[in-house]
Each structure stands twice: as structure tokens, then as C-alpha cells.
Design an enzyme around this catalytic site. Sequence first.
Site, PDB file in Angstrom:
ATOM      1  N   SER A  69       3.130   4.758  10.870  1.00  0.00           N
ATOM      2  CA  SER A  69       3.001   6.077  10.156  1.00  0.00           C
ATOM      3  C   SER A  69       4.446   6.212   9.139  1.00  0.00           C
ATOM      4  CB  SER A  69       2.971   7.065  11.012  1.00  0.00           C
ATOM      5  OG  SER A  69       1.752   7.022  11.761  1.00  0.00           O
TER       6      SER A  69
HETATM    7  N1  SAH Z   1       1.352   5.497  15.894  1.00  0.00           N
HETATM    8  C1  SAH Z   1       1.209   4.352  15.322  1.00  0.00           C
HETATM    9  C2  SAH Z   1       0.421   4.389  14.061  1.00  0.00           C
HETATM   10  C3  SAH Z   1      -0.591   3.466  14.059  1.00  0.00           C
HETATM   11  S1  SAH Z   1      -2.055   3.542  12.961  1.00  0.00           S
HETATM   12  C4  SAH Z   1       2.496   3.985  14.910  1.00  0.00           C
HETATM   13  O1  SAH Z   1       3.636   4.550  14.804  1.00  0.00           O
HETATM   14  O2  SAH Z   1       2.704   2.711  14.382  1.00  0.00           O
HETATM   15  C5  SAH Z   1      -3.280   3.974  13.996  1.00  0.00           C
HETATM   16  C6  SAH Z   1      -3.691   3.012  15.398  1.00  0.00           C
HETATM   17  O3  SAH Z   1      -4.981   3.601  16.091  1.00  0.00           O
HETATM   18  C7  SAH Z   1      -4.262   1.603  14.757  1.00  0.00           C
HETATM   19  O4  SAH Z   1      -3.350   0.734  15.598  1.00  0.00           O
HETATM   20  C8  SAH Z   1      -5.811   1.610  15.335  1.00  0.00           C
HETATM   21  O5  SAH Z   1      -6.085   0.348  15.872  1.00  0.00           O
HETATM   22  C9  SAH Z   1      -5.725   2.692  16.689  1.00  0.00           C
HETATM   23  N2  SAH Z   1      -6.879   3.149  16.855  1.00  0.00           N
HETATM   24  C10 SAH Z   1      -7.967   3.451  16.052  1.00  0.00           C
HETATM   25  N3  SAH Z   1      -8.968   3.975  16.928  1.00  0.00           N
HETATM   26  C11 SAH Z   1      -8.662   3.809  18.066  1.00  0.00           C
HETATM   27  C12 SAH Z   1      -9.358   4.059  19.156  1.00  0.00           C
HETATM   28  N4  SAH Z   1     -10.721   4.610  19.458  1.00  0.00           N
HETATM   29  N5  SAH Z   1      -8.473   3.869  20.484  1.00  0.00           N
HETATM   30  C13 SAH Z   1      -7.280   3.378  20.566  1.00  0.00           C
HETATM   31  N6  SAH Z   1      -6.745   3.064  19.304  1.00  0.00           N
HETATM   32  C14 SAH Z   1      -7.161   3.322  18.099  1.00  0.00           C
END
Ligand code: SAH
Length: 222
Positions: A69
Site C-alpha cells: 500500500s
Molecule cells: N497490507 C499489505 C497490503 C497487501 S494487498 C501491505 O502492506 O503490503 C492485500 C493483501 O490481501 C494481498 O496480499 C491479498 O492476497 C490479501 N488478501 C485478499 N483476500 C484475502 C483473504 N480473504 N484473506 C487473507 N488475505 C487476503
Amino acid sequence: MAGQEHEREEDSAEKRARLILSLRSQGVTDPAVLDAIESTPRDIFTPDLFKERAWEDSALPIACGQTISQPFIVGLMSQALQVEPRARVLEIGTGSGYQTTILSKLARLVYTVERYRTLLAEAEARFRRLELTNVITRFGDGGLGWPEQAPFDRILVTAAAPEEPKALLAQLKPKGILVAPIGKGPVQSLRRYVGDGHGGFAVETLTDVRFVPLLEGVAKEP
Ligand code: SAH
């Protein structure tokens, strides 16, 4: 050689300072949040190709088609969550582990769930490298929360939930706070739910955001 190293360090310190100034001017003013961001080397969370851009205020691609993000959004969400030092926080969507690391500096314990094994393993390696001792990880569908560890003081969802995440709200303490992007399209509303202590919530919309979707089940990987 030593001189070059020094220059590079100064470079990075200057880039960090510029980022912190920019976040402050955009309304991220909580000193604990700004300290956490300033003291977290974002370049260890980005792929090699993007290390140069790690201190820019932009989202960047990571493995598995996901994103790390934008620092402003990380700051805004962390601030909106009003994390207290004794809090137990649940994070859904570990991704690179960057937001997790920021939360680990604000809270007592951070539980984080990711649906890609690859991403989780890479994030776990970063937590070890940073010697974080208060992060507990889980591979699974975060949409279901983490019932065995509920209730939580705070819940942060870092993927876009198509609608109000009822299963997660049910795992929040009566006066807890949940922050999540809500919406089905490419642009979602960042919402904050504040528990009223009697099973209800005050809901506020903070801003528009663009997150990857919260998907059901775990990811199938080769
Ligand atoms: N907080 C992260 C942002 C990652 S993007 C950072 O700072 O890098 C969002 C993430 O949510 C992705 O890695 C995606 O695989 C995960 N995600 C999406 N749906 C999900 C679910 N149902 N359970 C767990 N993770 C999930």
C-alpha cells in the site's frame, strides 16, 4: 567506498524525511504513527526492481499480483485505527508485511492473515529479519477472521471487502474499532466502524481508496 556508503545513507534519510513531511501535510499527524513509518525500512518490503522507489508515496507491485500500500494510506489507516499500546490487533491481508510491521510498533500483539503462502513466507522472513516478536501469522481466508483469538481491540482489513464484513465485526470487542475499504468496484470507501459498547457501531467514511479485492478461500499456487 565508505564515503559512498555514507552518501547513500544520507540520501535515504533525506527521502524518509521528505515522505514524513508529505504524510504530515496530508493529515497524518499522530506522532507514534509517523515514528513507526520513519523507522521502518520500506525498501526491504518491495521487490528489487522497485527498491529505488521505496520511499516514494506510492503503492508498488509485489509478488502474486498484489500491492504494497501507499505510505499515506498506511499512515491514514493506522491513525484511524487509534491503536493503543496494549491493543491486540487483527490484520487481514499480510501482503508484503509492511502495514503489519507498522502495527507491530503501535500495538502489543498483531495477528495477521494472508491467503497466499508465498507472500506469507516472504513476510515472515522480513519479520524475523526485523526481529519483531509480537507478530503472529496465519495462512488462511481472512474473511473468516481468527475466531480462536477473538475478540480483538482493533481490526484492520487491507483488501477491499465487497460489503460490510459482518464476520469480522463479530470478532471485535464491544468498544473496538475496525477500519476497512468497502466496495465492489476499482474505487472503494475507506470506512471506520466504532463499537458503541452495546453491539452497535458508528460508521464513518474516511476517503476513497483503491485496494485489491478481499477474495474468498485460500489462493491456489503452483
Ligand atoms: N497490507 C499489505 C497490503 C497487501 S494487498 C501491505 O502492506 O503490503 C492485500 C493483501 O490481501 C494481498 O496480499 C491479498 O492476497 C490479501 N488478501 C485478499 N483476500 C484475502 C483473504 N480473504 N484473506 C487473507 N488475505 C487476503
